[in-house]
Design an enzyme around this catalytic site. Structure first.
Site, mmCIF file in Angstrom:
data_model
loop_
_atom_site.group_PDB
_atom_site.id
_atom_site.type_symbol
_atom_site.label_atom_id
_atom_site.label_comp_id
_atom_site.label_asym_id
_atom_site.label_seq_id
_atom_site.Cartn_x
_atom_site.Cartn_y
_atom_site.Cartn_z
ATOM 1 N N CYS A 9 24.116 40.015 46.347
ATOM 2 C CA CYS A 9 23.233 40.820 47.173
ATOM 3 C C CYS A 9 23.877 42.108 47.649
ATOM 4 O O CYS A 9 25.040 42.379 47.384
ATOM 5 C CB CYS A 9 22.769 40.020 48.390
ATOM 6 N N CYS A 277 37.378 43.106 44.472
ATOM 7 C CA CYS A 277 36.785 42.674 43.194
ATOM 8 C C CYS A 277 36.767 43.848 42.210
ATOM 9 O O CYS A 277 36.064 44.833 42.428
ATOM 10 C CB CYS A 277 35.363 42.169 43.431
ATOM 11 N N CYS A 486 41.210 41.406 43.059
ATOM 12 C CA CYS A 486 40.842 40.071 42.585
ATOM 13 C C CYS A 486 40.528 40.197 41.104
ATOM 14 O O CYS A 486 39.562 40.871 40.720
ATOM 15 C CB CYS A 486 39.635 39.513 43.337
ATOM 16 N N CYS A 489 38.668 36.187 37.312
ATOM 17 C CA CYS A 489 37.866 35.854 36.137
ATOM 18 C C CYS A 489 38.541 36.257 34.824
ATOM 19 O O CYS A 489 38.126 35.812 33.754
ATOM 20 C CB CYS A 489 36.475 36.472 36.237
#
EC number: 2.4.2.14
Length: 530
Positions: A9, A277, A486, A489
């Protein structure tokens, strides 16, 4: 992005402080209707969520001090922006001198309006009556949920970490305690493991805007004269008319408060490492945004230059660079410029095919085929360097390769990915929580040299060749040291304890073929990961 990922969001907030001065950025209706800025701000973060839209406004001159409006759909749909009279009625009905807003895509919870934000908690006492909206995800959601349910006679009505946050804030306000907003934030942050930026507004007219202790999720703000505004992305503030030099990123572990008509910026947790991120710069954020002093466009341009330095395909009149619209364009253009090769629009995106209720494997294929149209007059007989920002599940990429070859008539297709292989789930707000969903792990775990692995991947996809960027290219492009990002992933190294625990659960489930279709790792793993 192949098989587009969805962020959870976007959050926005605005406050017109009391006084004689009226901000020139405020609507003509004046400071008591500063909430009219909400639709415009939310439109600028619409890229972060299209499932639902909502806002809460504060108005001390009405009986309903806090008033919340939430609808399924985009900002334009929710606020009826194509119908002047209905849009005006909404704005008049929810007018206030302070407001918070939210756009949502579900990574946790169901697709119905009861999950739309902001969440409002009514209470007889004004300091306990609040509404809040947040962007992100709690990695320890299941553990917090189970702990709450085990206490007293508690009941949760939604499968959502938003409700958990609401109850944890309420816990700090229980009894006769009168903690400050900063004290509340400091207390709950010790129990939260994950990523979040949030905006809170209470019935006393107090506002809190906070960013998680690691700064995983972005939050920008600006103050000019009597107007304070904040948003997940700087573009929402720039387009309101704030001067670029007045727009800043809130530091990790910091919060802005408005109490008694005064703005303060304070830390609610001790300073520690950051873990921004990296996907914000390479995919999620609007290309016009700047976050943590680094422009999104410049980062994507740098990624394209990294791809160009690695390129080995011989040049020729038949070689072209084609971006997968839209987020790959900056990287593709930069790559083409560095190579001295034309960058052309060989794929046209149908912007009206994105919102569909088609689901399942066949649905993904149909949706991907409807989303992009190859141009034969551009692609026929060409060797194509197809630039994509990342490959997640690979369904869209497979469809694109087939259509570029069959419809477009391309002679060769060489896929270039401006990101390393995605090998691990995200537990911080990106919609990928199971390893089985991902394309790369099955190849990476073979332990082959990069060139051999890329050749296998290319054959699986149907490309003539495939190349990813190395992990170290990310920090160079973003302009941040690796230990400030980060990159879980693409590395499997998570910045929080619960993120690492959940990854181990996901690995065990993957290797044991136990990943359930109905449950995301963080929704089901409280006991397993404990």
């Amino acid at each position: 992005m192949s098989d587009e990922l969805h962020h959870e969001c976007g959050v926005v907030a605005v406050y017109h402080l009391e006084g004689d001065e009226v901000s020139p950025l405020c609507p003509v209706q004046g400071p008591d209707e500063v909430s009219r800025l909400m639709p415009r701000m939310l439109l600028d973060v619409q890229n972060r969520g299209q499932l639902s839209t909502g806002m809460t406004s504060y108005n001390p001159d009405r009986d309903q001090l806090l008033k919340t409006y939430r609808k399924l759909g985009t900002v334009s749909e929710a606020f009826r922006l194509n119908h002047k009279a209905k849009a005006e009625s909404i704005m008049r009905n929810y007018a206030g001198r302070a407001a918070i807003g939210h756009v949502r895509y579900a990574t946790c919870g169901e697709d119905d309006v009861t999950y739309a934000q902001p969440f409002e908690r009514h209470h007889l006492q004004k300091h306990k009556w609040f509404s809040f909206a947040f962007n992100g995800q709690l990695a320890n959601y299941a553990a917090l949920r189970d702990k709450l349910l085990a206490e007293d006679d508690h009941h949760l009505t939604r499968q959502s970490d938003t409700e958990i946050i609401m109850h944890e804030i309420s816990r700090e306000l229980s009894g006769d305690r009168r903690p400050s907003l900063i004290e509340i934030m400091a207390a709950v942050s010790t129990r939260f493991d994950g990523a979040y930026s949030l905006a809170l507004l209470n019935a006393q007219g107090e506002m809190l805007i906070a960013r998680d202790p690691l700064g995983v999720k972005p939050m920008c703000y600006a103050i000019e004269g009597p107007l304070l505004a904040a948003a997940s992305e700087s573009v929402a503030l720039l387009n309101l008319g704030f001067q670029p030099e007045s727009i800043r990123s809130l530091e990790a572990g910091e919060a802005i408060t408005v109490v008694d008509n005064k703005v303060s910026i304070e830390r609610f947790t001790e300073r520690r490492r950051t873990a921004h991120c990296f996907f914000e710069w390479i995919y999620f954020a609007n290309v016009a945004s700047t976050m943590d002093d680094r422009g999104v466009y410049l980062s994507r341009k740098a990624l394209g230059e990294e791809l160009a330095r690695m390129e080995t395909i011989p040049k020729g009149d038949d070689l072209i660079v084609v971006p997968v619209p839209d987020t790959s364009k900056a990287a593709a253009d930069a790559m083409a410029y560095s190579l001295g090769v034309p960058s052309v629009e060989g794929l046209i995106r149908n912007r009206y095919a994105g919102r569909t209720f088609i689901e399942g494997g066949a649905g993904r294929v149909a949706k991907a085929a409807a989303k992009y149209t190859p141009l034969p007059e551009v692609l026929r007989g060409k060797r194509v360097l197809l630039v994509e920002d990342s490959i997640v599940r690979s369904t869209t990429m497979r469809v694109l390769l087939d259509r570029i070859r069959e419809v477009g008539g391309a002679k060769e297709i060489h896929v270039r990915v401006a990101c390393p292989p995605i090998i691990a789930p995200c537990f911080y707000g990106i919609d990928m929580s199971r390893i089985r969903e991902l394309f790369a792990p099955q190849f990476v775990e073979k332990g082959l040299p990069s060139e051999e692995m890329f050749a296998l991947m290319a054959a699986e996809l149907g490309a003539d060749s495939l190349r990813y960027l190395p992990v170290e290219s990310i920090s160079r492009a973003v302009g941040k040291p690796a230990d400030q990002l980060c990159r879980a992933c693409i590395t499997g190294d998570y910045p929080t304890p619960w993120g690492q625990k959940l990854y181990q659960v996901a690995l065990d489930n993957y290797h044991n073929h136990a990943e359930a279709d109905a449950e995301r790792t963080y929704e089901a793993a409280a006991t397993t990961a404990g």
